[in-house]
Design a protein around this motif. Structure first.
Motif, mmCIF file in Angstrom:
data_model
loop_
_atom_site.group_PDB
_atom_site.id
_atom_site.type_symbol
_atom_site.label_atom_id
_atom_site.label_comp_id
_atom_site.label_asym_id
_atom_site.label_seq_id
_atom_site.Cartn_x
_atom_site.Cartn_y
_atom_site.Cartn_z
ATOM 1 N N ALA A 121 32.148 36.003 42.175
ATOM 2 C CA ALA A 121 32.472 34.631 41.952
ATOM 3 C C ALA A 121 33.526 34.236 40.916
ATOM 4 O O ALA A 121 34.348 33.321 41.250
ATOM 5 C CB ALA A 121 31.113 33.824 41.557
ATOM 6 N N ALA A 122 33.830 34.848 39.936
ATOM 7 C CA ALA A 122 34.654 34.762 38.866
ATOM 8 C C ALA A 122 36.317 35.125 39.492
ATOM 9 O O ALA A 122 37.253 34.165 39.394
ATOM 10 C CB ALA A 122 34.671 35.576 37.695
ATOM 11 N N MET A 123 36.231 36.177 40.247
ATOM 12 C CA MET A 123 37.608 36.603 41.071
ATOM 13 C C MET A 123 37.765 35.494 42.160
ATOM 14 O O MET A 123 38.871 35.230 42.151
ATOM 15 C CB MET A 123 37.225 37.833 41.582
ATOM 16 N N GLU A 124 36.761 34.915 42.747
ATOM 17 C CA GLU A 124 37.264 34.040 43.993
ATOM 18 C C GLU A 124 37.550 32.736 43.181
ATOM 19 O O GLU A 124 38.075 31.887 44.051
ATOM 20 C CB GLU A 124 35.840 33.986 44.954
ATOM 21 N N ARG A 125 37.124 32.532 41.952
ATOM 22 C CA ARG A 125 37.710 31.157 41.552
ATOM 23 C C ARG A 125 39.029 31.336 41.283
ATOM 24 O O ARG A 125 39.530 30.214 41.150
ATOM 25 C CB ARG A 125 36.742 31.043 40.042
ATOM 26 N N GLU A 140 37.118 27.778 31.438
ATOM 27 C CA GLU A 140 36.011 27.494 32.345
ATOM 28 C C GLU A 140 35.611 28.935 32.772
ATOM 29 O O GLU A 140 34.330 29.263 32.717
ATOM 30 C CB GLU A 140 36.542 26.946 33.603
ATOM 31 N N ILE A 141 36.320 30.258 32.595
ATOM 32 C CA ILE A 141 35.723 31.504 33.325
ATOM 33 C C ILE A 141 35.076 32.005 31.993
ATOM 34 O O ILE A 141 33.859 32.467 32.180
ATOM 35 C CB ILE A 141 37.127 32.501 33.442
ATOM 36 N N ASN A 150 33.567 38.941 28.299
ATOM 37 C CA ASN A 150 33.729 40.082 28.796
ATOM 38 C C ASN A 150 34.398 40.008 29.995
ATOM 39 O O ASN A 150 35.412 40.908 30.665
ATOM 40 C CB ASN A 150 32.415 41.049 28.868
ATOM 41 N N THR A 151 34.188 39.011 31.141
ATOM 42 C CA THR A 151 34.609 39.181 32.333
ATOM 43 C C THR A 151 36.068 38.452 32.192
ATOM 44 O O THR A 151 36.916 39.083 32.787
ATOM 45 C CB THR A 151 33.772 38.006 33.018
ATOM 46 N N ARG A 152 36.250 37.599 31.320
ATOM 47 C CA ARG A 152 37.807 37.056 30.902
ATOM 48 C C ARG A 152 38.563 38.369 30.568
ATOM 49 O O ARG A 152 39.803 38.510 31.006
ATOM 50 C CB ARG A 152 37.839 36.048 29.901
ATOM 51 N N ALA A 153 38.105 39.099 29.523
ATOM 52 C CA ALA A 153 39.035 40.186 29.066
ATOM 53 C C ALA A 153 39.100 41.113 30.439
ATOM 54 O O ALA A 153 40.157 41.687 30.538
ATOM 55 C CB ALA A 153 38.080 41.005 28.077
ATOM 56 N N ALA A 154 38.340 41.324 31.177
ATOM 57 C CA ALA A 154 38.363 42.363 32.229
ATOM 58 C C ALA A 154 39.324 41.720 33.250
ATOM 59 O O ALA A 154 40.271 42.475 33.950
ATOM 60 C CB ALA A 154 36.980 42.679 33.064
#
Length: 197
Positions: free
Chosen positions: A37-41, A167-168, A175-179
């Motif tokens: 969902a983060a990637m697809e954003r 937002e992310i 951690n998701t933002r850093a990745a």
């Protein structure tokens, strides 16, 4: 000139079969623990990497074909109304060839300019230009995407507005933002250090 002989096994290694491709939202979930969902954003609903240079380290690194020095090839698949947000490929040329559906390609700091791509139409967006695309048809849309790096080893850095990064972070965590940043996404579009010379 003597021709080059290629075995069937070698040619198979240079073949990507659509039925076997996985979108990079799935690949990055397994490789870098980025939620789909983060990637697809940040991207089209599904982006299928096909070919990348052998030393490529960005979001399409798991493409099945490793060839060339400066070209990244993918298929962006969008249901009606889908497409990525306004973003900027800082150092690469992004080319779109409409395979299926109709796409509105917008550009400018606020997406103020646009054209429509019908099937078999092609457009090339230069580096440093903010752009997005959206499937405006009532069917599944597909774009054949070719990204050209200016020189060998250039990573395809993609910049979004700082608000997208916030937002992310808020929804998926630091951690998701850093990745995402590790594989070439930036969240500083429009900032002075983001301008190209």
């Amino acid at each position: 000139m003597e021709t080059v002989k290629v075995t069937p096994k070698e040619m198979e290694a240079r073949t990507a079969r659509f039925d076997s491709l996985k979108p990079y939202s799935q690949q990055q979930q397994g490789e870098n623990d980025i939620p789909p969902a983060a990637m697809e954003r940040l991207t089209a609903h599904k982006v299928y990497p096909i070919m990348v240079p052998s030393d490529y380290t960005g979001r399409s690194a798991l493409a099945p074909i490793k060839a060339g020095e400066r070209t990244i090839v993918a298929i962006a698949e969008c249901p009606p109304g889908n497409g990525p947000g306004l973003h900027n490929h800082e150092t690469t040329i992004e080319n779109f060839f409409c395979l299926q559906g109709r796409f509105k390609i917008s550009w400018g700091d606020n997406g103020e300019d646009s054209i429509i791509l019908e099937p078999m139409d092609y457009v090339s967006v230069p580096p440093g230009v903010c752009r997005d695309f959206k499937n405006i048809s009532d069917e599944l849309g597909r774009l054949f995407v070719v990204i050209e790096a200016g020189s060998s080893g250039t990573q395809d850095r993609v910049a979004y507005a700082p608000s997208v990064g916030e937002e992310i972070t808020n929804e998926f965590g630091e951690n998701t933002r850093a990745a995402l940043e590790k594989i070439g996404f930036k969240f500083n579009a429009g900032q002075p250090e983001n301008k190209l010379d």
